[in-house]
Design an enzyme around this catalytic site. Structure first.
Site, PDB file in Angstrom:
ATOM      1  N   GLU A 193       8.423  42.080  -7.908  1.00 48.56           N
ATOM      2  CA  GLU A 193       8.551  40.868  -7.305  1.00 48.56           C
ATOM      3  C   GLU A 193       9.362  39.986  -8.551  1.00 48.56           C
ATOM      4  O   GLU A 193       8.560  39.433  -9.210  1.00 48.56           O
ATOM      5  CB  GLU A 193       7.455  40.061  -6.866  1.00 48.56           C
ATOM      6  N   PHE A 253      14.934  27.945 -12.659  1.00 50.50           N
ATOM      7  CA  PHE A 253      13.536  27.664 -12.676  1.00 50.50           C
ATOM      8  C   PHE A 253      13.207  26.452 -13.218  1.00 50.50           C
ATOM      9  O   PHE A 253      12.175  26.083 -14.094  1.00 50.50           O
ATOM     10  CB  PHE A 253      12.745  28.723 -13.626  1.00 50.50           C
ATOM     11  N   GLY A 294      11.559  42.663 -15.448  1.00 48.92           N
ATOM     12  CA  GLY A 294      11.484  43.767 -14.380  1.00 48.92           C
ATOM     13  C   GLY A 294      12.214  45.238 -14.732  1.00 48.92           C
ATOM     14  O   GLY A 294      11.674  46.294 -14.577  1.00 48.92           O
ATOM     15  N   GLU A 296      19.107  32.142 -12.143  1.00 51.20           N
ATOM     16  CA  GLU A 296      17.843  31.677 -11.931  1.00 51.20           C
ATOM     17  C   GLU A 296      17.616  30.314 -13.058  1.00 51.20           C
ATOM     18  O   GLU A 296      17.409  30.639 -14.117  1.00 51.20           O
ATOM     19  CB  GLU A 296      16.759  32.658 -11.850  1.00 51.20           C
ATOM     20  N   TRP A 316       3.441  32.706 -15.132  1.00 47.63           N
ATOM     21  CA  TRP A 316       2.559  31.502 -15.331  1.00 47.63           C
ATOM     22  C   TRP A 316       2.796  30.703 -14.235  1.00 47.63           C
ATOM     23  O   TRP A 316       2.087  29.391 -14.313  1.00 47.63           O
ATOM     24  CB  TRP A 316       3.146  30.941 -16.610  1.00 47.63           C
ATOM     25  N   LYS A 360      -2.828  41.735 -16.690  1.00 43.89           N
ATOM     26  CA  LYS A 360      -2.284  40.965 -18.027  1.00 43.89           C
ATOM     27  C   LYS A 360      -1.947  39.877 -17.631  1.00 43.89           C
ATOM     28  O   LYS A 360      -0.529  39.574 -17.031  1.00 43.89           O
ATOM     29  CB  LYS A 360      -1.349  41.790 -18.405  1.00 43.89           C
TER      30      LYS A 360
HETATM   31  P1  NAI Z   1       8.667  37.310 -17.814  1.00 41.92           P
HETATM   32  O1  NAI Z   1       9.177  37.933 -16.662  1.00 41.92           O
HETATM   33  O2  NAI Z   1       9.294  37.681 -19.141  1.00 41.92           O
HETATM   34  O3  NAI Z   1       6.994  37.150 -17.862  1.00 41.92           O
HETATM   35  C1  NAI Z   1       6.241  37.592 -16.864  1.00 41.92           C
HETATM   36  C2  NAI Z   1       5.206  38.424 -17.122  1.00 41.92           C
HETATM   37  O4  NAI Z   1       5.671  39.703 -17.863  1.00 41.92           O
HETATM   38  C3  NAI Z   1       4.222  37.644 -18.373  1.00 41.92           C
HETATM   39  O5  NAI Z   1       3.028  37.946 -18.205  1.00 41.92           O
HETATM   40  C4  NAI Z   1       4.663  38.410 -19.600  1.00 41.92           C
HETATM   41  O6  NAI Z   1       3.595  38.500 -20.731  1.00 41.92           O
HETATM   42  C5  NAI Z   1       4.986  39.798 -19.199  1.00 41.92           C
HETATM   43  N1  NAI Z   1       6.105  40.788 -20.028  1.00 41.92           N
HETATM   44  C6  NAI Z   1       7.174  40.095 -20.657  1.00 41.92           C
HETATM   45  N2  NAI Z   1       7.720  40.985 -21.244  1.00 41.92           N
HETATM   46  C7  NAI Z   1       7.001  42.150 -20.990  1.00 41.92           C
HETATM   47  C8  NAI Z   1       7.215  43.720 -21.177  1.00 41.92           C
HETATM   48  N3  NAI Z   1       8.331  44.151 -21.930  1.00 41.92           N
HETATM   49  N4  NAI Z   1       6.199  44.518 -20.647  1.00 41.92           N
HETATM   50  C9  NAI Z   1       5.428  44.322 -19.879  1.00 41.92           C
HETATM   51  N5  NAI Z   1       4.974  42.856 -19.685  1.00 41.92           N
HETATM   52  C10 NAI Z   1       6.064  41.792 -20.053  1.00 41.92           C
HETATM   53  O7  NAI Z   1       9.054  35.685 -17.756  1.00 41.92           O
HETATM   54  P2  NAI Z   1       9.194  34.444 -18.865  1.00 41.92           P
HETATM   55  O8  NAI Z   1       9.827  34.897 -20.005  1.00 41.92           O
HETATM   56  O9  NAI Z   1       7.816  33.821 -18.911  1.00 41.92           O
HETATM   57  O10 NAI Z   1      10.225  33.488 -17.817  1.00 41.92           O
HETATM   58  C11 NAI Z   1      11.482  33.799 -18.103  1.00 41.92           C
HETATM   59  C12 NAI Z   1      12.135  33.417 -16.823  1.00 41.92           C
HETATM   60  O11 NAI Z   1      11.903  34.310 -16.021  1.00 41.92           O
HETATM   61  C13 NAI Z   1      12.051  32.026 -16.143  1.00 41.92           C
HETATM   62  O12 NAI Z   1      12.807  31.067 -16.693  1.00 41.92           O
HETATM   63  C14 NAI Z   1      12.247  32.320 -14.595  1.00 41.92           C
HETATM   64  O13 NAI Z   1      13.816  32.359 -14.393  1.00 41.92           O
HETATM   65  C15 NAI Z   1      11.740  33.873 -14.801  1.00 41.92           C
HETATM   66  N6  NAI Z   1      10.466  33.807 -13.922  1.00 41.92           N
HETATM   67  C16 NAI Z   1      10.439  34.442 -12.630  1.00 41.92           C
HETATM   68  C17 NAI Z   1       9.116  34.318 -11.971  1.00 41.92           C
HETATM   69  C18 NAI Z   1       9.159  34.485 -10.559  1.00 41.92           C
HETATM   70  O14 NAI Z   1       7.986  34.244 -10.093  1.00 41.92           O
HETATM   71  N7  NAI Z   1      10.095  35.091  -9.904  1.00 41.92           N
HETATM   72  C19 NAI Z   1       7.949  33.966 -12.854  1.00 41.92           C
HETATM   73  C20 NAI Z   1       8.125  33.545 -14.306  1.00 41.92           C
HETATM   74  C21 NAI Z   1       9.259  33.675 -14.761  1.00 41.92           C
END
Ligand code: NAI
Ligand code: MG
Length: 483
Positions: free
Chosen positions: A252, A388, A235, A386, A153, A177
């Site tokens: 990433e 964020f 990831g 991290e 996001w 997605k």
């Molecule tokens: P997240 O990594 O869980 O979400 C990113 C994407 O993955 C979203 O579209 C989410 O719906 C999807 N996702 C989540 N669980 C999944 C699963 N089991 N299978 C497939 N897709 C899945 O990140 P979240 O929970 O929004 O944020 C938590 C922390 O993650 C943040 O505080 C930050 O530290 C980190 N983050 C890092 C990012 C980066 O650019 N490196 C971007 C977003 C979050």
């Protein structure tokens, strides 16, 4: 406001459709907590329809000439350009990004990527290899099929375009997605994809939650590859799930970027870079410069200027053109960041703490004031995880060896910055940093032309540049017997 919020539709097989179950979920303006849209909650069946549509569209799409695919990407670039104002507005309203930044950065970078990969589409080629014997040996670079793009996001539009454009340039089809927290710009992008005349099924967008919609996409046996950007923990889950169908994944992930300032560094430049590295997008960057390593001889001077820069930040409603720091994306993220600030207060020294906005336009929003911690040890939670958010850890070092050892003492390896006028020091840091992206005397530069990705727990695979073409194609080796 909530009653007039638009209801969006998923984009499957060239059609704008509700989820099969009819279920929707709200999306918010994080600056005031109001509902600004309703999104279809796509389940396994919706994902299945999207994947099957993408697979059905694949043979004809890959058969088109690269030039023809490139032309459609250029058309999309033109439409994104023509709609840049609208896209920037949706991005800011939904993700909390200051409108000044959305206008200057996000749409512009997105257009650049579309144009770059439009040009790449007819330059994807194999090679001939002079093997011994009566043979000609050659390689063909072929698309994989359906690529799933799962995006976060923090840069929804850009992330969608970074996933879509190289994949479809190479002849793949995609299912995106977007993140549940913020994806209105991506939903709008789907309309532009349709308007550009990109054939039905080539690009599909299925909103929903990670554990359901995202997981269904990762599990689907017709998906050839998953390209993911997000947290390291998710990831790992995705890589594990993808192993069941032996899908390759590109990851990433998170980061804990070190900004190393040597004793000879120009103080103003060092402070400017350090401030930009942590305050950009409220610190919601995978490359956020959250660990600032200052040589002990310049510690006080640089810190003073970083604090001055922090004081100049205007924390406020993201649609106000004067705002430089908007809200973070959700109450959940705010809670997480607040937890880290509390942990930092227990372990380190607060050098500066900003104030929450008092403006009425900010009521109900998720605002996190800047915090600068000094006297941080690299072993502390705030230096390892991290965060964020706009939370900076300042650490000191006495010499080059210590600086480089501390910078590398992190599970992450996405990016690192060094600030010095000494060419030897700069190049030794470039060599030593265990990070996929290294900046000298700057931070955060990215280009469609340059590969981008992580070392260590920051992931694997590369986006952008020609490097991503290797990720979205597979190589076929061919032997021709001349006898
Ligand atoms: P997240 O990594 O869980 O979400 C990113 C994407 O993955 C979203 O579209 C989410 O719906 C999807 N996702 C989540 N669980 C999944 C699963 N089991 N299978 C497939 N897709 C899945 O990140 P979240 O929970 O929004 O944020 C938590 C922390 O993650 C943040 O505080 C930050 O530290 C980190 N983050 C890092 C990012 C980066 O650019 N490196 C971007 C977003 C979050
Ligand atoms: Mg998550």
């Amino acid at each position: 406001m909530s009653t007039t919020a638009e209801t969006y539709k998923a984009y499957i097989n060239g059609e704008f459709v509700d989820s099969g179950s009819g279920k929707t979920f709200p999306t918010y303006d994080p600056g005031n907590g109001q509902v600004i849209g309703h999104l279809p909650e796509c389940d396994e069946e919706d994902v299945d329809r999207a994947v099957r549509a993408a697979l059905a569209a694949f043979p004809a799409w890959r058969k088109r000439s690269g030039s023809a695919r490139g032309k459609l990407l250029l058309k999309l670039a033109q439409l994104v350009e023509a709609n840049a104002g609208k896209l920037a507005e949706l991005e800011s309203r939904n993700a909390g990004k200051p409108i000044s930044a959305s206008k200057k950065i996000d749409a512009v970078t997105a257009i650049d990527a579309l144009e770059y990969f439009a040009g790449m589409a007819n330059k994807i080629q194999g090679e001939t290899i002079p093997v011994p014997g009566p043979y000609i040996n050659m390689t063909l670079r072929e698309p994989l099929g359906v690529i799933a793009g799962i995006i976060p996001w923090n840069y929804p539009l850009l992330q969608a375009i970074w996933k879509i454009s190289p994949a479809i340039a190479a002849g793949n089809t995609v299912v995106i997605k977007p993140a549940e927290q913020a994806c209105l710009s991506v939903m709008y992008l789907a309309r532009l994809v349709a308007e550009a005349g990109i054939p039905p099924g080539v690009v599909n967008v299925v909103p929903g939650f990670g554990e359901t919609t995202g997981a269904a996409l990762v599990d689907h046996h017709m998906v050839a590859k998953v390209m993911f950007t997000g947290s390291t923990s998710t990831g790992k889950i995705i890589a594990g799930a993808a192993a069941k169908t032996l899908k390759p994944v590109g990851l990433e992930l998170g980061g804990k970027t070190a900004v190393v300032v040597y004793e000879d560094a120009p103080i103003d430049q060092a402070a400017d870079v350090a401030a930009m590295a942590i305050f950009t997008n409220q610190g919601q960057n995978c490359t956020a410069g959250s660990r600032l390593f200052l040589h002990q001889s310049v510690h006080d001077k640089v810190l003073e200027k970083v604090i001055a820069a922090a004081k100049k930040q205007k924390l406020g409603y993201q649609m106000d053109p004067a705002t430089t720091l908007g809200p973070v994306v959700s109450a959940e993220q705010k809670k997480m960041i607040d937890g880290y600030v509390a942990s930092g207060k227990a372990e380190a020294k607060v050098a500066y703490e900003g104030q929450a906005p008092s403006d009425a336009s900010c009521a109900g929003g998720h605002y996190v004031p800047v915090t600068v911690f000094d006297a941080v040890q690299n072993s502390m939670k705030i230096a390892r995880e991290e965060i964020f958010g706009p939370v900076l850890s300042v650490l000191t070092f006495k010499d080059e060896a210590e600086a480089l050892a501390l910078a590398n003492d992190s599970p992450y390896g996405l990016a690192a910055t060094v600030i010095t006028r000494d060419i030897g020091k700069a190049l030794r840091a470039v060599q030593a940093f265990e990070a996929g992206n290294v900046w000298v005397n700057t931070w955060g530069a990215v280009s469609s032309m340059a590969p981008y990705g992580g070392y260590k727990s920051s992931g694997y695979g590369r986006e952008m540049g020609f490097a991503v073409m290797r990720e979205v194609t597979q190589e076929k080796n061919v032997w021709l017997n001349l006898r």
